[in-house]
Design an enzyme around this catalytic site. Structure first.
Site, mmCIF file in Angstrom:
data_model
loop_
_atom_site.group_PDB
_atom_site.id
_atom_site.type_symbol
_atom_site.label_atom_id
_atom_site.label_comp_id
_atom_site.label_asym_id
_atom_site.label_seq_id
_atom_site.Cartn_x
_atom_site.Cartn_y
_atom_site.Cartn_z
ATOM 1 N N SER A 1 0.823 -1.080 -0.100
ATOM 2 C CA SER A 1 -0.035 0.063 0.118
ATOM 3 C C SER A 1 0.719 1.320 -0.154
ATOM 4 C CB SER A 1 -0.834 0.114 1.422
ATOM 5 O OG SER A 1 -0.977 1.194 1.536
ATOM 6 N N LYS A 2 0.580 2.195 -0.916
ATOM 7 C CA LYS A 2 1.224 3.206 -1.134
ATOM 8 C C LYS A 2 1.187 4.226 0.394
ATOM 9 C CE LYS A 2 3.297 6.970 -2.941
ATOM 10 N NZ LYS A 2 4.825 7.091 -3.085
ATOM 11 N N ARG A 3 0.076 4.058 0.824
ATOM 12 C CA ARG A 3 -0.186 4.649 2.227
ATOM 13 C C ARG A 3 0.740 4.289 3.293
ATOM 14 N NH1 ARG A 3 -6.429 4.803 2.988
ATOM 15 N NH2 ARG A 3 -6.562 4.288 0.671
#
Ligand code: GLU
Length: 476
Positions: free
Chosen positions: A249-251
């Site tokens: 996940s980029k987050r």
């Protein structure tokens, strides 16, 4: 019927690896059967709007060669292809759905905060008081300007059964479904409504998306059913994982497509690698161009167990792609990495030295950090058992080669190699006792992208002679 798939990203400002893989499978399902691949921008969540995000989606797809047949920029027969431009369409169908009994008007939305409304337990199932308001009365309240949302009406008993290409037959009790908002008080649809309306109106035959949407699919099927529409073929894909427990996940700081490109991974290699995260060709083959994937892809070989993103494997694959570039192609992709070198060097020679040695373009910086200027190195670097060199041997060798190299006119790798070997023989030294000191004198480093003569060609005659002179002074 022609296969039609769509990639429906939300404009978040980056291309998540999992999303790009979904896009790839959508593209391949369409193209492997001569169908169309459609791009639709899902921007109804205005809170998440990011300036320039749509361009990133366009650029990424173009960069990997996944061109769309219909989309926001090129149009098509079933546009607009941006959800925020389709507002009247959703309103029309939401009201129709209420008439058909598949939804009802709800006036409890005292705030525009849709999530709060949606998560409010008072609004689930039959408990919602608005469900009991007679339609005529509800319409009057709307005509009087009262704020409302359209909420899905689910009062089915029993179990929904539907088929998924990857997961097979899936059963979900209607009891588990909540009566979520379909049209918000600002007139914009939620994903749960827009996806059905758009997929139907855009004649999408196969819906490919993350498996997190499986549990909502019965709700979508109820909407298709209420309108009397045929649902699409469902292809839900497992997530791309960072490890056994966590999704990539980029987050959480995991790399996006752009991040990987910035680190020196080639778009073609990234695409090839992610194709194999959840699909396999049925044999050992691993290297595929997009065109080749179009030939061999079949959705039956999609895997339902989550795949772990293995950066080491991607790096290996990227190395294969780097080595398969023509010298001209490699030189072109390497150029931006040479930007900080201001002294005149032979860039072509540098490229041919680097190409077989690196797995990502990002490694170039470290490989060439000595080119602009020799770093301040320790004389102990001339101490090498295998080469039988010491600082004393090095000083002798460099003093021998300096006048010889000053006379050389054919400054090619082969000729320089012959000249240095001849110098070693003439002075009863081993080749390494000459070549190793020259390499250190030119680079000040133990590890270099090439041997002494390769470095000499890269640096050119003047710079080579200057560096040897400087090394002799340092050794004295
Ligand atoms: N906008 C949704 C997402 O980015 C699309 C899901 C779908 O493909 O239907 O997750």
């Amino acid at each position: 019927m022609k296969t039609r798939t769509r990639f429906a990203p939300s404009p978040t400002g980056y291309m998540h690896i999992g999303n790009l893989r979904t896009a790839l499978y959508e593209y391949l399902i369409a193209k492997s059967t001569g169908g169309d691949f459609i791009l639709r921008i899902e921007d109804t969540d205005q809170k998440r709007y990011v300036e320039g995000a749509t361009d990133i989606i366009f650029q990424t797809l173009k960069r990997v060669g996944m061109l769309w047949d219909e989309g926001p920029d090129i149009g098509g027969n079933f546009g607009p292809y941006v959800q925020s431009e389709r507002k009247p369409i959703y309103a029309e169908y939401a009201h129709k759905l209420v008439e058909l009994g598949g939804a009802y008007y709800c006036f409890c939305a005292h705030k525009d905060e849709e999530d709060e409304v949606e998560n409010n337990p008072a609004h689930t199932k039959l408990k919602d008081p608005c469900k009991l308001i007679p339609l005529e009365e509800a319409k009057k309240r709307i005509a009087n300007g009262e704020s409302f949302v359209v909420r899905q009406n689910i009062n089915k008993k029993g179990t929904s059964i539907f088929h998924d290409v990857v997961y097979g037959d899936i059963e979900i009790d209607y009891d588990e479904l909540d009566e979520g908002v379909l049209l918000k008080s600002d007139g914009l649809p939620t994903y749960n409504f827009a996806n059905v309306i758009d997929d139907h109106l855009m004649h999408i035959s196969h819906v490919v998306r993350g498996n997190e949407y499986i549990s909502s699919t019965p709700k979508y099927n109820l909407i298709y059913e209420a309108f009397g529409w045929e649902p699409p073929v469902y292809v839900h894909v497992p997530p791309v994982m960072k490890d056994a427990q966590h999704k990539l996940s980029k987050r959480n700081g995991d790399a996006s497509f752009q991040d990987l490109v910035a680190k020196g991974y080639l778009p073609e290699a990234i695409l090839n690698y992610i194709a194999l995260l959840g699909w396999n060709p049925g044999d050992e083959r691993e290297i595929f161009s997009l065109k080749e994937l179009e030939q061999v892809f079949s959705s039956e070989r999609l895997n339902k167990s989550p795949a772990i993103f293995d950066i080491a494997k991607l790096t290996w694959m990227n190395g294969c792609y780097i080595r398969s570039l023509s010298p001209e192609e490699f030189d072109a992709v390497a150029q931006p990495y040479y930007a900080n070198i201001t002294i005149p060097i032979n860039k072509k020679a540098l490229s041919s030295a680097l190409q077989p040695r690196i797995e990502t373009l990002g490694e170039i910086a470290e490989q060439i950090d000595f080119l602009q200027a020799v770093p301040d190195y320790d004389l102990a670097l001339y101490e090498n058992k295998k080469m039988k060199t010491t600082p004393e041997v090095a000083e002798k060798a460099l003093k021998i080669v300096l006048p010889i190299l000053s006379e050389v006119t054919d400054w090619s790798n082969d000729n320089l190699f012959e000249v240095l070997k001849a110098a070693a023989v003439a002075n009863e030294m081993k080749n390494g006792q000459v070549l190793y000191p020259v390499r250190i004198a030119l680079s000040g480093k133990e590890t270099t992208p090439g041997g002494a003569t390769e470095l000499a060609v890269i640096l050119g005659k003047d710079e080579t002679l200057n560096r040897i002179k400087a090394a002799i002074q340092k050794l004295a």
